[in-house]
Design a protein around this motif. Sequence first.
Motif, PDB file in Angstrom:
ATOM      1  N   ASN A 158      -5.295  -1.995  13.833  1.00  0.00           N
ATOM      2  CA  ASN A 158      -3.828  -1.930  13.867  1.00  0.00           C
ATOM      3  C   ASN A 158      -3.279  -1.725  12.481  1.00  0.00           C
ATOM      4  OD1 ASN A 158      -3.237  -2.086  16.490  1.00  0.00           O
ATOM      5  ND2 ASN A 158      -2.983  -4.307  16.579  1.00  0.00           N
ATOM      6  N   ARG A 159      -3.832  -2.494  11.541  1.00  0.00           N
ATOM      7  CA  ARG A 159      -3.379  -2.402  10.157  1.00  0.00           C
ATOM      8  C   ARG A 159      -3.498  -0.967   9.644  1.00  0.00           C
ATOM      9  NH1 ARG A 159      -5.105  -7.140   6.808  1.00  0.00           N
ATOM     10  NH2 ARG A 159      -3.639  -8.791   7.314  1.00  0.00           N
TER      11      ARG A 159
ATOM     12  N   ALA B  99      -0.980   1.830   1.804  1.00  0.00           N
ATOM     13  CA  ALA B  99      -0.125   2.741   2.564  1.00  0.00           C
ATOM     14  C   ALA B  99       0.575   3.731   1.647  1.00  0.00           C
ATOM     15  CB  ALA B  99       0.915   1.957   3.352  1.00  0.00           C
TER      16      ALA B  99
ATOM     17  N   LEU C 123      10.630   0.941   4.481  1.00  0.00           N
ATOM     18  CA  LEU C 123       9.196   0.781   4.772  1.00  0.00           C
ATOM     19  C   LEU C 123       8.932  -0.604   5.344  1.00  0.00           C
ATOM     20  CD1 LEU C 123       7.277   2.391   1.762  1.00  0.00           C
ATOM     21  CD2 LEU C 123       7.339   3.183   4.116  1.00  0.00           C
TER      22      LEU C 123
ATOM     23  N   MET D 104       3.566  13.941  10.149  1.00  0.00           N
ATOM     24  CA  MET D 104       2.898  12.994   9.244  1.00  0.00           C
ATOM     25  C   MET D 104       2.767  13.655   7.885  1.00  0.00           C
ATOM     26  SD  MET D 104      -0.782  11.171   9.704  1.00  0.00           S
ATOM     27  CE  MET D 104      -1.530  11.932   8.274  1.00  0.00           C
ATOM     28  N   ALA D 105       3.537  13.198   6.930  1.00  0.00           N
ATOM     29  CA  ALA D 105       3.573  13.862   5.633  1.00  0.00           C
ATOM     30  C   ALA D 105       2.453  13.379   4.722  1.00  0.00           C
ATOM     31  CB  ALA D 105       4.931  13.622   4.975  1.00  0.00           C
TER      32      ALA D 105
ATOM     33  N   MET E 281       3.228   4.291   7.565  1.00  0.00           N
ATOM     34  CA  MET E 281       4.091   4.022   6.414  1.00  0.00           C
ATOM     35  C   MET E 281       3.903   5.097   5.363  1.00  0.00           C
ATOM     36  SD  MET E 281       3.722  -0.059   6.020  1.00  0.00           S
ATOM     37  CE  MET E 281       4.367  -0.244   4.384  1.00  0.00           C
ATOM     38  N   SER E 282       2.642   5.484   5.161  1.00  0.00           N
ATOM     39  CA  SER E 282       2.343   6.474   4.139  1.00  0.00           C
ATOM     40  C   SER E 282       3.007   7.803   4.461  1.00  0.00           C
ATOM     41  CB  SER E 282       0.831   6.633   4.041  1.00  0.00           C
ATOM     42  OG  SER E 282       0.509   7.894   3.548  1.00  0.00           O
ATOM     43  N   SER E 283       2.999   8.179   5.732  1.00  0.00           N
ATOM     44  CA  SER E 283       3.545   9.475   6.081  1.00  0.00           C
ATOM     45  C   SER E 283       5.056   9.458   6.004  1.00  0.00           C
ATOM     46  CB  SER E 283       3.099   9.878   7.475  1.00  0.00           C
ATOM     47  OG  SER E 283       3.810   9.124   8.441  1.00  0.00           O
ATOM     48  N   GLU E 284       5.650   8.292   6.189  1.00  0.00           N
ATOM     49  CA  GLU E 284       7.102   8.239   6.153  1.00  0.00           C
ATOM     50  C   GLU E 284       7.629   8.127   4.741  1.00  0.00           C
ATOM     51  OE1 GLU E 284       7.510   6.093  10.502  1.00  0.00           O
ATOM     52  OE2 GLU E 284       7.728   4.930   8.660  1.00  0.00           O
ATOM     53  N   LEU E 285       6.773   7.813   3.816  1.00  0.00           N
ATOM     54  CA  LEU E 285       7.204   7.615   2.429  1.00  0.00           C
ATOM     55  C   LEU E 285       7.901   8.857   1.897  1.00  0.00           C
ATOM     56  CD1 LEU E 285       7.191   5.882  -0.108  1.00  0.00           C
ATOM     57  CD2 LEU E 285       4.988   6.870  -0.679  1.00  0.00           C
ATOM     58  N   PHE E 286       7.333  10.028   2.182  1.00  0.00           N
ATOM     59  CA  PHE E 286       7.914  11.261   1.670  1.00  0.00           C
ATOM     60  C   PHE E 286       9.289  11.503   2.279  1.00  0.00           C
ATOM     61  CE2 PHE E 286       8.485  15.344   0.000  1.00  0.00           C
ATOM     62  CZ  PHE E 286       8.837  16.218   1.011  1.00  0.00           C
TER      63      PHE E 286
ATOM     64  N   LEU F  13      11.295   9.404   3.722  1.00  0.00           N
ATOM     65  CA  LEU F  13      12.242   8.364   3.313  1.00  0.00           C
ATOM     66  C   LEU F  13      12.757   8.633   1.899  1.00  0.00           C
ATOM     67  CD1 LEU F  13      10.533   5.112   4.601  1.00  0.00           C
ATOM     68  CD2 LEU F  13      12.775   5.946   5.272  1.00  0.00           C
TER      69      LEU F  13
ATOM     70  N   ARG G 298      -7.437  -6.072  14.919  1.00  0.00           N
ATOM     71  CA  ARG G 298      -6.329  -6.337  14.008  1.00  0.00           C
ATOM     72  C   ARG G 298      -6.411  -5.397  12.807  1.00  0.00           C
ATOM     73  NH1 ARG G 298      -2.611 -10.552  12.320  1.00  0.00           N
ATOM     74  NH2 ARG G 298      -2.425 -10.375  10.082  1.00  0.00           N
TER      75      ARG G 298
ATOM     76  N   GLU H  49      -0.821   1.314  11.009  1.00  0.00           N
ATOM     77  CA  GLU H  49       0.478   1.052  10.410  1.00  0.00           C
ATOM     78  C   GLU H  49       0.524   1.592   8.987  1.00  0.00           C
ATOM     79  OE1 GLU H  49       1.903   0.039  13.742  1.00  0.00           O
ATOM     80  OE2 GLU H  49       3.091   0.263  11.924  1.00  0.00           O
ATOM     81  N   SER H  50      -0.573   1.427   8.271  1.00  0.00           N
ATOM     82  CA  SER H  50      -0.629   1.954   6.900  1.00  0.00           C
ATOM     83  C   SER H  50      -0.406   3.451   6.899  1.00  0.00           C
ATOM     84  CB  SER H  50      -1.997   1.658   6.281  1.00  0.00           C
ATOM     85  OG  SER H  50      -2.036   0.349   5.798  1.00  0.00           O
ATOM     86  N   LYS H  51      -1.062   4.107   7.851  1.00  0.00           N
ATOM     87  CA  LYS H  51      -0.944   5.569   7.907  1.00  0.00           C
ATOM     88  C   LYS H  51       0.500   5.969   8.190  1.00  0.00           C
ATOM     89  CE  LYS H  51      -4.709   8.628   9.007  1.00  0.00           C
ATOM     90  NZ  LYS H  51      -5.387   9.418  10.024  1.00  0.00           N
TER      91      LYS H  51
ATOM     92  N   GLY I  14       1.587  17.660   8.924  1.00  0.00           N
ATOM     93  CA  GLY I  14       0.992  17.246  10.185  1.00  0.00           C
ATOM     94  C   GLY I  14       1.498  17.995  11.394  1.00  0.00           C
TER      95      GLY I  14
END
Lengths: 173, 188
Positions: free
Chosen positions: B6-7, A90, A62, A1-2, B14-19, B21, B3, B10-12, B96
Amino acid sequence: MADAALFEFLHMEMVAELWAHHSDPGPGVSAGSRGKEARAATGQKMSLSVLEGMGFRVGQALGERLPQETLAFREELDVLKFLCKDLWVAVFQKQMDSLRTNHQGTYVLQDNSFPLLIRMASGPQYLEEAPKFLAFTCGLLRGTLSTLGIKSLVTASVASLPTCKFQVVIQKT
Amino acid sequence: MSRQANRGTESKKMSSELFTLTYGALVTQLCKDYENDEDVNKQLDKILLSYFLPRGYNIGVRLIEDFLARSNVGRCHDFRETADVIAKVAFKMYLGITPSITNWSPAGDEFSLILENNPLVDFVELPDNHSSLIYSNLLCGVLRGALEMVQMAVEAKFVQDTLKGDGVTEIRMRFIRRIEDNLPAGEE
């Protein structure tokens, strides 16, 4: 988790690097000028579009990671609200500060303290540099919209750092 | 209520994958930049390697401030302490994950960080024929830049990489020397 900081630092490097790599525009050259400055301006445009293109691909990816239930938007406005809340939180750990629309396919999303601009300055200083820091994010918005089935044009404008506005114009096919 | 929960998850995510990606998109873009130039293509590995080391270094130089501000870690007294902080605090905070520390040299000036997998490669598609070292060097640059800002000259390099088919990813860290004076880079 970055961690979010990693993205911010990488983005800074990308902006710095792509600029040096593609062109050497003199001070005061603006994108779109003609004549002898056109060459340098072309280089400048290419850098912005490359950054935008990368942002687009990342936005698409995303968007693909969204849970199925969020994809069942009833209206176009719901999609834009999603961008302002969920996507922005996010990506930038905050919500967009305001969303306005003419209800005819144009939306203006305003962030009063855009994280990628905050490290730069406050006020009218560095206005010329600001577009470089917004190109990627414009692409990001456009890419996420694309995954959600919406074709758009996204541009950004800055009147005074760190406030910026993203203009989303929905393209009817 | 659920709900919303869940949101949040998912936000977390997406945020971690941003770097990762963004990192992947950058590598893809670099490869594209050079794909039409025949001469350059042969040198692509070297070019990409030389691209990521200094970029990583610049990131590391800024990252250390962020790290020191957020982690409340005090000054490290020796390389062993440094190793612990890197693995248990820094990697954990930014990626992480907690790599394990192994293979200490007898002199205590070299060690390995073992990662189960390369944290940067989740969304990266390796173009055929190109060495996976291109990805690794961003991380090595970051480590070198960050440690230089706390007066430590080190060498960091990947010696094993899951991208290349190795069982684990191993970064070898070598202590070169303490940087005594705060000289700007390039003036030593």
